[in-house]
Design a protein around this motif. Structure first.
Motif, short mmCIF file in Angstrom:
data_model
loop_
_atom_site.label_atom_id
_atom_site.label_comp_id
_atom_site.label_asym_id
_atom_site.label_seq_id
_atom_site.Cartn_x
_atom_site.Cartn_y
_atom_site.Cartn_z
N PRO A 42 31.85 -37.97 68.82
CA PRO A 42 31.95 -36.78 67.97
C PRO A 42 32.03 -37.15 66.50
O PRO A 42 32.25 -38.32 66.16
CB PRO A 42 33.26 -36.15 68.44
N THR A 43 31.86 -36.18 65.64
CA THR A 43 32.04 -36.42 64.21
C THR A 43 33.51 -36.52 63.86
O THR A 43 33.92 -37.32 63.03
CB THR A 43 31.39 -35.28 63.39
N ALA A 44 34.33 -35.69 64.51
CA ALA A 44 35.76 -35.68 64.19
C ALA A 44 36.56 -35.17 65.38
O ALA A 44 36.02 -34.59 66.33
CB ALA A 44 36.02 -34.80 62.98
N ALA B 198 36.89 -28.68 74.11
CA ALA B 198 38.34 -28.77 74.27
C ALA B 198 38.68 -29.93 75.19
O ALA B 198 38.05 -30.13 76.23
CB ALA B 198 38.88 -27.47 74.84
N ARG B 199 39.70 -30.69 74.80
CA ARG B 199 40.13 -31.84 75.60
C ARG B 199 41.62 -31.70 75.93
O ARG B 199 42.45 -31.58 75.04
CB ARG B 199 39.90 -33.14 74.82
N GLY B 200 41.92 -31.68 77.22
CA GLY B 200 43.31 -31.56 77.64
C GLY B 200 43.99 -32.92 77.68
O GLY B 200 44.46 -33.42 76.67
N ARG B 201 43.98 -33.55 78.85
CA ARG B 201 44.59 -34.87 79.00
C ARG B 201 43.56 -35.95 79.30
O ARG B 201 43.90 -37.06 79.71
CB ARG B 201 45.65 -34.84 80.10
N GLY B 202 42.29 -35.61 79.12
CA GLY B 202 41.25 -36.61 79.23
C GLY B 202 40.83 -36.96 80.64
O GLY B 202 40.33 -38.06 80.89
N HIS B 203 40.98 -36.03 81.59
CA HIS B 203 40.59 -36.31 82.97
C HIS B 203 39.25 -35.68 83.36
O HIS B 203 38.83 -35.81 84.51
CB HIS B 203 41.67 -35.81 83.94
N VAL C 252 32.86 -31.62 67.25
CA VAL C 252 34.32 -31.73 67.12
C VAL C 252 34.97 -31.63 68.50
O VAL C 252 34.65 -30.72 69.27
CB VAL C 252 34.88 -30.63 66.20
N VAL C 253 35.87 -32.55 68.79
CA VAL C 253 36.67 -32.49 70.01
C VAL C 253 38.05 -31.97 69.63
O VAL C 253 38.69 -32.50 68.72
CB VAL C 253 36.79 -33.87 70.68
N VAL C 254 38.51 -30.94 70.31
CA VAL C 254 39.81 -30.34 70.03
C VAL C 254 40.86 -30.94 70.97
O VAL C 254 40.77 -30.82 72.18
CB VAL C 254 39.78 -28.81 70.23
#
Length: 224
Positions: A71-73, A102-107, A119-121
Motif C-alpha cells: 500500500p501507499t500508507a 480494512a485490516r483487523g488482526r491480520g488473519h 491505504v490499509v486501515v
C-alpha cells in the motif's frame, strides 16, 4: 525606533511561520506514490497516515503469505469518523479513488485486507468502540460491539452476565468485523448458522461515505 522593532518582530514572526510550514510539509508529504492525492487530504487524515517501513511491511502480505501487495500508507484511525473522512477523501479525490482495505488482526487470506498503492486501515487503532451487553423483551439478550474488537473479549464480557454468543469461530483471537465479513463459519454453524446469521443489525459506512444503520432482515437491497 519603535518602527524598527515592529518591523524586526514582523520579520521574525514570518520566519517562524515559514519554518513551521516547512516542517509540516516535510512530515506529511514524503510520498513515494506520486499519484496519491496527499495534497488534497485534510490534516486530520494526513496526520494519521503512516509510511513507516515496518508498518508497510506488516500489511503487505496476507496471512497465507501467498499474496503480496504494497500500500501507499497505513491509516491509524482513532474514531469511526476518521474512517468516514478517509473514505470521503477517496470518493471526492480529483484523481481516481484510491483503494481502501480494512485490516483487523491480520488473519485474512486471498488479499482481502490488502490495498495495492492505496491505504490499509488498522482497525485495532480505534479507541472509541466498546462491548455492551443489552437486552429487551422482544429481542432477548444481545451484545453491542465494535467491529475491531476480538471475539475473546466479547466472550469474557458476556460471561460476566452468565451469557455467551450463540455462534463463534473456533479461534477467538479474531476481530468481530473480520469474521463477519467472511460469514463466520464455526463448529456451531451446523446448528445455529454462521455468525452473520445471528447479527441483528449493523452500522455501515458506504463507499460514498454515507453512514447507514442496517437491519439485517429488512435491508436486503443493501447487499444486492
Amino acid at each position: 525606533m519603535a518602527r524598527v522593532h515592529v518591523v524586526c518582530a514582523y520579520i521574525i514572526l514570518l520566519y517562524i511561520i515559514n519554518n513551521l510550514v516547512s516542517v509540516i510539509s516535510t512530515n506529511l508529504t514524503p510520498w513515494k506514490n506520486t499519484s496519491f492525492p496527499y495534497e488534497t487530504l485534510h490534516v486530520e487524515i494526513a496526520t494519521k497516515l503512516s509510511q513507516d517501513p515496518t508498518s508497510i511491511k506488516t500489511v503487505s502480505s496476507d496471512f497465507g503469505k501467498l499474496i503480496q501487495e504494497t500500500p501507499t500508507a497505513v491509516f491509524h484511525p482513532s474514531t469511526i469518523s476518521d474512517i468516514a473522512r478517509l473514505i470521503k477523501a477517496s470518493y471526492t479525490a480529483p484523481t481516481p479513488p484510491f483503494m481502501i482495505a480494512a485490516r483487523g488482526r491480520g488473519h485474512s487470506v486471498g488479499g482481502q485486507a490488502m490495498s495495492k498503492d492505496g491505504v490499509v486501515v488498522e482497525m485495532s487503532s480505534l479507541v472509541d468502540g466498546g462491548i455492551r451487553v443489552c437486552g429487551c423483551e422482544s429481542l432477548g439478550f444481545y451484545v453491542d460491539v465494535s467491529g475491531e474488537k476480538l471475539w475473546i473479549d466479547v466472550l469474557k464480557t458476556t460471561i460476566e452476565h452468565g451469557l455467551a454468543p450463540v455462534s463463534w469461530t473456533d479461534y477467538l483471537y479474531l476481530s468481530v468485523g473480520g469474521t463477519l465479513s467472511n460469514a463466520g463459519i464455526s463448529g456451531q454453524s451446523f446448528l445455529h448458522g454462521p455468525q452473520i446469521s445471528n447479527v441483528l443489525e449493523m452500522d455501515v459506512i458506504t463507499g460514498t461515505c454515507i453512514d447507514i444503520h442496517i437491519y439485517i432482515y429488512t435491508s436486503h437491497d443493501i447487499f444486492a
